[in-house]
Design a protein around this motif. Sequence first.
Motif, PDB file in Angstrom:
ATOM      1  N   GLU A  25     -47.931  35.882  40.696  1.00  0.00           N
ATOM      2  CA  GLU A  25     -47.384  37.104  41.304  1.00  0.00           C
ATOM      3  C   GLU A  25     -48.371  37.692  42.311  1.00  0.00           C
ATOM      4  O   GLU A  25     -48.027  38.044  43.431  1.00  0.00           O
ATOM      5  N   ALA A  26     -49.641  37.767  41.876  1.00  0.00           N
ATOM      6  CA  ALA A  26     -50.665  38.365  42.742  1.00  0.00           C
ATOM      7  C   ALA A  26     -50.875  37.521  43.999  1.00  0.00           C
ATOM      8  O   ALA A  26     -50.970  38.042  45.111  1.00  0.00           O
ATOM      9  N   CYS A  38     -50.231  36.604  49.778  1.00  0.00           N
ATOM     10  CA  CYS A  38     -49.740  35.742  50.872  1.00  0.00           C
ATOM     11  C   CYS A  38     -48.707  36.491  51.719  1.00  0.00           C
ATOM     12  O   CYS A  38     -48.726  36.428  52.948  1.00  0.00           O
ATOM     13  N   LEU A  39     -47.780  37.216  51.026  1.00  0.00           N
ATOM     14  CA  LEU A  39     -46.732  37.945  51.757  1.00  0.00           C
ATOM     15  C   LEU A  39     -47.342  39.000  52.664  1.00  0.00           C
ATOM     16  O   LEU A  39     -46.909  39.193  53.803  1.00  0.00           O
ATOM     17  N   GLY A  94     -41.766  40.081  44.669  1.00  0.00           N
ATOM     18  CA  GLY A  94     -41.753  39.163  43.526  1.00  0.00           C
ATOM     19  C   GLY A  94     -40.687  38.104  43.707  1.00  0.00           C
ATOM     20  O   GLY A  94     -40.174  37.873  44.790  1.00  0.00           O
ATOM     21  N   PHE A  95     -40.310  37.456  42.579  1.00  0.00           N
ATOM     22  CA  PHE A  95     -39.378  36.340  42.652  1.00  0.00           C
ATOM     23  C   PHE A  95     -37.951  36.837  42.573  1.00  0.00           C
ATOM     24  O   PHE A  95     -37.652  37.742  41.826  1.00  0.00           O
ATOM     25  N   GLU A  96     -37.039  36.215  43.345  1.00  0.00           N
ATOM     26  CA  GLU A  96     -35.633  36.593  43.306  1.00  0.00           C
ATOM     27  C   GLU A  96     -34.807  35.311  43.360  1.00  0.00           C
ATOM     28  O   GLU A  96     -35.259  34.283  43.837  1.00  0.00           O
ATOM     29  N   VAL A  97     -33.572  35.416  42.897  1.00  0.00           N
ATOM     30  CA  VAL A  97     -32.692  34.251  42.991  1.00  0.00           C
ATOM     31  C   VAL A  97     -32.277  34.094  44.437  1.00  0.00           C
ATOM     32  O   VAL A  97     -31.786  35.047  45.034  1.00  0.00           O
ATOM     33  N   PHE A 101     -48.526  28.315  48.247  1.00  0.00           N
ATOM     34  CA  PHE A 101     -49.417  29.460  48.503  1.00  0.00           C
ATOM     35  C   PHE A 101     -50.406  29.231  49.652  1.00  0.00           C
ATOM     36  O   PHE A 101     -51.429  29.877  49.703  1.00  0.00           O
ATOM     37  N   ASP A 102     -50.100  28.310  50.555  1.00  0.00           N
ATOM     38  CA  ASP A 102     -50.953  28.137  51.728  1.00  0.00           C
ATOM     39  C   ASP A 102     -50.326  28.948  52.870  1.00  0.00           C
ATOM     40  O   ASP A 102     -49.269  28.593  53.393  1.00  0.00           O
ATOM     41  N   VAL A 103     -50.993  30.038  53.260  1.00  0.00           N
ATOM     42  CA  VAL A 103     -50.401  30.974  54.231  1.00  0.00           C
ATOM     43  C   VAL A 103     -50.128  30.301  55.573  1.00  0.00           C
ATOM     44  O   VAL A 103     -49.078  30.464  56.177  1.00  0.00           O
ATOM     45  N   GLN A 104     -51.088  29.491  56.019  1.00  0.00           N
ATOM     46  CA  GLN A 104     -50.946  28.856  57.334  1.00  0.00           C
ATOM     47  C   GLN A 104     -49.719  27.959  57.378  1.00  0.00           C
ATOM     48  O   GLN A 104     -48.915  28.005  58.311  1.00  0.00           O
TER      49      GLN A 104
END
Length: 667
Positions: A62-63, A68-69, A159-162, A94-97
């Motif tokens: 989550e963190a 990243c967002l 966070g996570f969403e469908v 989780f790789d921003v680039q």
Amino acid sequence: MSRHRNVRGYNYDEDFEDDDVYGQSVEDDYCISPSTAAQFIYSRRDKPATFAEPLEEEYGCEARLNSCLDQMREVLAESVPEQTMVQAVLDSKFDVQKALDLVLSQGSKQNVKTKNEDTVIVGKTTKGKTRDSQSARMESEIVPKVTKMTVSGKKQSMGFEVPCVIAEENGHPNTPQKGLLTEDAAIASGVLEAASKSALSPQVVQVSEEQNTVPTPVKKSSKTKPQIDVKAELEKRQGGKQLINLVVIGHVDAGKSTLMGHLLYLLGNVNKRTMHKYEQESKKAGKASFAYAWVLDETGEERERGVTMDVGMTKFETKTKVITLMDAPGHKDFIPNMITGAAQADVAILVVDASRGEFEAGFETGGQTREHGLLVRSLGVTQLAVAVNKMDQVNWQQERFQEITSKLGQFLKQAGFKESDVAYVPTSGLGGENLVTRGQSSDLTQWYKGKCLLEQIDSFKPPQRSVDKPFRLCVADVFKDQGSGFCVTGKIEAGYIQVGERLLAMPPNETCTAKGITLHDEPVDWAAAGDHVSLTLTGMDIIKINVGCVFCDPKEPIKVCTRFRARVLIFNIEVPITKGFPVLLHYQTISEPATIKRLLSVLHKSTGEVTKKKPKFLTKGQNALIELQTQRPVALELYKDFKELGRFMLRYSGSTIAAGVVTEIKE
């Protein structure tokens, strides 16, 4: 020295046995069995796999996702929907680039694909002859396109969403559409405008509303603004009750906090248990009569000193109104706070002390009754109720009441209040007489047949709200909230706001997004002029925002300057005002040091004609045109455009010397 510890030769390693690990939050005094410790206490050294790993995974992901967002938002701003960014981050592990490359490459592919389709749609909608066929066609073609941009039927959340359920139902694969960029956004906005004009089925209108929560850079206002008929909604809100902002003013120790605290208690806004607690605590502190004042004076220092220092704010309801109550301080040291409260008010209650000697002390020179009366009138308050308090101490004498009303009436007329807009009510704050119900005391009823205080508050006329003007909110307080972003509170002076809108903060000239709106501690989707709101903002650093900043519509920003011209009315002053005179400028919620740069002309009081050009000095009672320079930039509006944001006060060495309105802004 044998009884002292051998410091040099001491082996400190023995102090740190296995049970005392750095980073383990256990104190020696607690007895914890090893099994309990292993189960509940986190140890960095031996990570128990059973407990730590799932947590690590859940919170860690989550963190990482949120960080990243945040980084992606800095690059993409609000042009790409949140859901798309989440998907890209998860796909790229989780790789921003990589995630950015993914979003941008897919965005450009779609740009090419969707351009043709969109132009076809626009063509179709304009040619459609009958309303039914048009709406049917629009639904089939727009719905999949727009709904992909937000999560189905929900507000955006971190966070996570469908991913996009609606898109799947419509026969599309389960991948969220990457953000439409520039040209497509313009086309889509055109479609939505057409949609809102031709009375479509509710589903399509809901879709366009949903799209607001993801602002795109091009032609945004055309999409958000038509969504809501604010005037109609305002009438429906609060069960049709109108909103009024009320400030309570008066000399120190006139009984303002006790009067309003008792009123709130009698209305049931404070329960008996809390009131009993206040009574007991105030008796212990040796201030038994202050129990009701503690309802509004909440800080320890205010209670200890027995004076209000900051503006206390609360809400109560009458038969036809919802009242936002602001209890202003009466002490002359806290007049800057009182100005902040009065600048946000529509109507006022002036509380005066009826007991012998006290009224005279507050009303004569140096008392706050006069100064407060002048201040609220200069800040645009036109309706006033005068609560003649502590009447029980003079046995409800009619002569005393008439003496006070005649003295005050004369002064208030000079200050600019109409006689029809001022009402006088005899009250007793501590005894609770004539507050919520008409007075029962025989001494009072034999000569007073008028309204009680609550009925008087209920009869105030609500002012016109500038809902049609561009959005303006003056910041009264800034604080960090739980979660991402931060909160600002203040009164909306003009326009309205919806969740998800972009805002511009001036003078810092930074943009941000309104993630949430809270009105009277309840979350709402929109708020309009006159509301005291708390906004949760993201996409901006809290350090850049100060009390006194103004949030506005990015399309129509407020003007920022360090020099401006103004028409001022000089109050009773000891020292004449000359060029270069240092003053403190009080404007909305800020107080800013300023200098009078030029004295341009003296004006006639009633006609406004120039009677003298370039005067050498200004004396009391004069009306003049001057030029002011502030040390730091301030966000101002012209009085003719925004009455609420064009007024200010000037103070010098602890007293108010002038009130003015902005006539010209120098860049």
